[in-house]
Design a protein around this motif. Structure first.
Motif, PDB file in Angstrom:
ATOM      1  N   LYS B  45       0.835  -1.220   0.000  1.00  0.00           N
ATOM      2  CA  LYS B  45       0.000   0.000   0.000  1.00  0.00           C
ATOM      3  C   LYS B  45       0.858   1.254   0.000  1.00  0.00           C
ATOM      4  O   LYS B  45       0.493   2.261  -0.607  1.00  0.00           O
ATOM      5  N   VAL B  48       2.192   1.768  -3.565  1.00  0.00           N
ATOM      6  CA  VAL B  48       1.238   2.268  -4.580  1.00  0.00           C
ATOM      7  C   VAL B  48       0.598   3.602  -4.163  1.00  0.00           C
ATOM      8  O   VAL B  48      -0.259   4.120  -4.861  1.00  0.00           O
ATOM      9  N   GLY B  49       1.032   4.143  -3.026  1.00  0.00           N
ATOM     10  CA  GLY B  49       0.543   5.467  -2.616  1.00  0.00           C
ATOM     11  C   GLY B  49      -0.763   5.450  -1.865  1.00  0.00           C
ATOM     12  O   GLY B  49      -1.431   6.476  -1.767  1.00  0.00           O
ATOM     13  N   LEU B  50      -1.137   4.300  -1.315  1.00  0.00           N
ATOM     14  CA  LEU B  50      -2.383   4.242  -0.548  1.00  0.00           C
ATOM     15  C   LEU B  50      -2.165   4.453   0.940  1.00  0.00           C
ATOM     16  O   LEU B  50      -3.115   4.566   1.701  1.00  0.00           O
ATOM     17  N   LEU B  51      -0.918   4.437   1.342  1.00  0.00           N
ATOM     18  CA  LEU B  51      -0.578   4.698   2.739  1.00  0.00           C
ATOM     19  C   LEU B  51       0.669   5.563   2.758  1.00  0.00           C
ATOM     20  O   LEU B  51       1.533   5.418   1.888  1.00  0.00           O
ATOM     21  N   ALA B  52       0.739   6.419   3.757  1.00  0.00           N
ATOM     22  CA  ALA B  52       1.936   7.232   3.898  1.00  0.00           C
ATOM     23  C   ALA B  52       2.901   6.505   4.836  1.00  0.00           C
ATOM     24  O   ALA B  52       2.488   5.991   5.870  1.00  0.00           O
ATOM     25  N   ALA B  53       4.167   6.449   4.460  1.00  0.00           N
ATOM     26  CA  ALA B  53       5.169   5.817   5.323  1.00  0.00           C
ATOM     27  C   ALA B  53       5.587   6.795   6.404  1.00  0.00           C
ATOM     28  O   ALA B  53       5.494   8.007   6.224  1.00  0.00           O
ATOM     29  N   LEU B  66       7.070   8.458  -2.671  1.00  0.00           N
ATOM     30  CA  LEU B  66       6.315   8.768  -1.460  1.00  0.00           C
ATOM     31  C   LEU B  66       5.709  10.164  -1.493  1.00  0.00           C
ATOM     32  O   LEU B  66       4.829  10.484  -0.710  1.00  0.00           O
ATOM     33  N   GLY B  68       3.929  10.963  -3.787  1.00  0.00           N
ATOM     34  CA  GLY B  68       2.635  10.699  -4.443  1.00  0.00           C
ATOM     35  C   GLY B  68       2.576  11.306  -5.827  1.00  0.00           C
ATOM     36  O   GLY B  68       3.579  11.399  -6.524  1.00  0.00           O
ATOM     37  N   ARG B  73       1.264   7.129 -10.035  1.00  0.00           N
ATOM     38  CA  ARG B  73       0.086   6.356 -10.429  1.00  0.00           C
ATOM     39  C   ARG B  73       0.192   5.825 -11.846  1.00  0.00           C
ATOM     40  O   ARG B  73      -0.390   4.800 -12.175  1.00  0.00           O
TER      41      ARG B  73
END
Lengths: 318, 312
Positions: B45, B48-53, B66, B68, B73
């Motif tokens: 995730k 693929v940019g669905l969660l921020a680290a 990161l 985004g 995408r």
């Protein structure tokens, strides 16, 4: 600032899915059926009650018009939450939100797509009632422009209320929770603002040591405009509709046509100043404020939806 | 090329990803293995940019993703572990919707979506309602959806989960084809035999930490010091046992019925020599083969053995 693509896939898809469902046509049928019952009752009862010497149009029109407005407003309040509150949470429930967020669409575009598909849906429902509302043209004296002004106001109310539905849909995991919260928000906006304003006015009154005076003197335009709680009523969509309707037909059903909020305040206080800026421009001020709130709420929803902006967000998947 | 550097992600006090670093080369079919809750989905995730680290870098073709944005995408496609479909949409409409969402409209959209349906063997389901497709078909449709914008890297989270053997086989074939087309594919799974069969390299994650990163062969070698040979004889088991035990590379020998399980530490030539020795000594040998190590054991051995990086 997020870039907005005017070709919105979410809007197209949602409209296609809504059009394929039968519930829209069923809802249109029910609405028009109810509206026609209202129309028949009003027209028949007023025709029967009037003497043969009187022209029925003068009495029937305002009552029919007001009935239609109440009906349409109630329809908006009832239909907007389920139409809007399932938009994002519905994607979440269908487990399609993650894949939608990995596409080239920005969260704001997704939010706007959902928002406008909801508005088009509500708009189509409203438009479907237009032929029934056009009964007033049989009697004349209400123009098409006035009907358009009414529909325009109702559209703004729908835009305003739908933004809350979209917002709750973004923050809630379940559509049912979002729908309940949307209904609650509408309740607060309509009845909550009135209650808070009333309570606030009493507090202001006590603080001003005004209890010895006649209570209604405080409802003069000057007192109202000094009362901070009074401004809450600008956020009340019902107040906007009342004001617009007053301006369209006049509540005295006579020639002295003025805004609904003028009328209400006039009857509350004996020193009302119709020229007061906040009263005179009630409709434009309230519409501008409500549109500003709408914009803010939608922007906030887009920020919440953006997975990279809230680092501490919980994730179900690991 | 996908490069993950010192990636960290916590949910409250729980550390889901702990200083994870790995590299996946272009065109690789990479298996990302780990138990439930190991941190596979979180890592995917983030990629693929669905969660921020919380910290770290994910670099795709030299660009840190990161931050985004649409650039990321365009490069990645994602098939989540739970995939949903829309009611009242046909397969072609479903793909056209995602084509539009990726900025592909008009005359380009329809031929592209039809070719993708052909790629995933769903051409005959073009006008079928998506919600009436079987799970395997939905999975393939989701794969086509992830390919709609022609990404360089595909992330597939447990793609074979819940699929019947036929659907798994079909999915595997499609993934091999995609790999042949030069796509980098990252597949997370805990169905190890399938990953080992399909993937060129593996990453094994446990409690958010990467325990192994390297080729499948390296994983097999590192997991166990010896291999097991199976020899089945029809007679002369005592003589055969003596011959096996006197061979220097034999670590252990166990007779079960008329089958010998031989622990062996030698090279391939030593295996050949042992087999020849048995035949030359008139042992009635009916089968002799290298036993494939239980992949579950490989996984457990590596997980228990601490961090092993085949590249180092």
């Amino acid at each position: 600032m997020q870039r907005i693509n005017f070709k919105n896939a979410v809007l197209y898809k949602d409209m296609m899915v809504r059009a394929k469902r039968s519930n829209m046509s069923i809802l249109m049928f029910i609405l028009n059926l109810l509206l026609s019952i209202v129309a028949v009752i009003i027209v028949l009862s007023l025709n029967l009650s009037l003497s043969s010497f009187q022209s029925p149009s003068g009495a029937i029109l305002p009552w029919f018009f007001i009935s239609v407005i109440i009906f349409e407003s109630a329809m908006i309040c009832l239909v907007v939450p389920p139409a809007s509150a399932g938009s994002i949470s519905g994607e979440r429930e269908h487990q399609t939100l993650d894949v939608l967020l990995t596409t080239n669409m920005t969260p704001l575009e997704i939010i706007l797509g959902k928002y406008f598909s909801c508005l088009i849906y509500i708009g189509l429902l409203l438009l479907s009632t237009l032929p029934m509302v056009s009964i007033v043209f049989i009697y004349g004296s209400i123009s098409f422009i006035q009907i358009l002004a009414l529909y325009g106001t109702l559209a703004i109310v729908a835009m305003y209320l739908a933004s809350f539905g979209i917002y709750f849909s973004t923050i809630c995991k379940k559509s049912s929770t979002a729908t309940i919260l949307s209904y609650l928000a509408i309740w607060v906006l309509i009845f909550g603002t009135i209650s808070i304003t009333a309570i606030g006015s009493v507090i202001v009154m006590i603080r001003n040591d005004a209890m010895n005076y006649e209570i209604y003197t405080l409802h003069t335009a000057r007192a109202w405009s000094r009362d901070p709680f009074f401004f809450l009523l600008y956020l009340n969509p019902a107040a906007t509709v009342v004001d617009v309707v007053g301006r369209l037909i006049g509540f005295d059903f006579g020639s002295d046509v003025f805004g609904g909020m003028d009328y209400i305040l006039y009857n509350l206080g004996d020193n009302i100043q119709k020229t007061n800026f906040f009263i005179k421009f009630w409709t434009p001020i309230s519409i501008i404020l409500q549109l500003a709130v709408t914009f803010s709420v939608l922007t906030a929803a887009a920020k919440i939806l953006d997975p990279t902006t809230h680092k501490k967000a919980k994730s179900s998947g690991r | 090329m996908l490069e993950i550097k010192n990636l960290n992600k916590s949910f409250g006090r729980f550390k889901a990803v702990n200083n994870l670093s790995m590299t996946i080369g272009d065109g690789e079919l990479f298996g990302f293995v780990g138990a439930n809750g190991a941190g596979k989905t979180t890592t995917m995730k983030i990629c693929v940019g669905l969660l921020a680290a919380d910290s770290g870098e994910v670099i795709i073709d030299g660009q840190n993703t990161l931050s985004g944005g649409r650039a990321l995408r365009n490069k990645v496609g994602y098939v989540p572990d739970f995939f949903g479909v829309y009611d009242n949409l046909t397969a072609i409409e479903y793909l056209q919707f995602f084509a539009g969402a990726n900025g592909i409209w008009g005359s380009k959209s329809l031929p592209l979506c039809e070719s993708l349906l052909e790629l995933v063997n769903l051409k005959d389901k073009r006008d079928t309602q998506v919600d009436s497709l079987s799970r395997g078909m939905k999975q393939r449709l989701c794969l086509a959806r992830a390919l709609v914008h022609n990404p360089d890297i595909l992330f597939l989270d447990e793609p074979a989960s819940g699929l019947d053997p036929k659907a798994r086989f079909e999915l595997k074939e499609i993934l091999r084809n995609l790999s042949g087309m030069g796509k980098t594919i990252v597949i997370s799974s805990h169905i190890l035999p399938e990953l080992i069969e399909m993937c060129s390299s593996l990453g094994i994650i446990s409690h958010g930490e990467l325990k192994f990163n390297g080729s499948v062969e390296d994983a097999m070698l590192l997991s166990s010091g010896s291999i097991t040979l199976e020899a089945v004889v029809t007679d002369a088991t005592e003589k055969a046992a003596l011959l096996i035990k006197e061979t220097p590379s034999v670590v252990s020998c166990e007779l079960v019925g008329n089958k010998f399980n031989i622990g062996f530490s030698g090279a391939d030539e030593d295996i050949t020599a042992l087999m020849k020795k048995l035949i030359m000594n008139d042992i009635p040998l009916i089968s002799f083969n290298k036993k494939v190590e239980n992949v579950e054991n490989i996984f457990i051995n590596i997980m228990e053995g601490g961090n092993i990086n085949a590249e180092n």
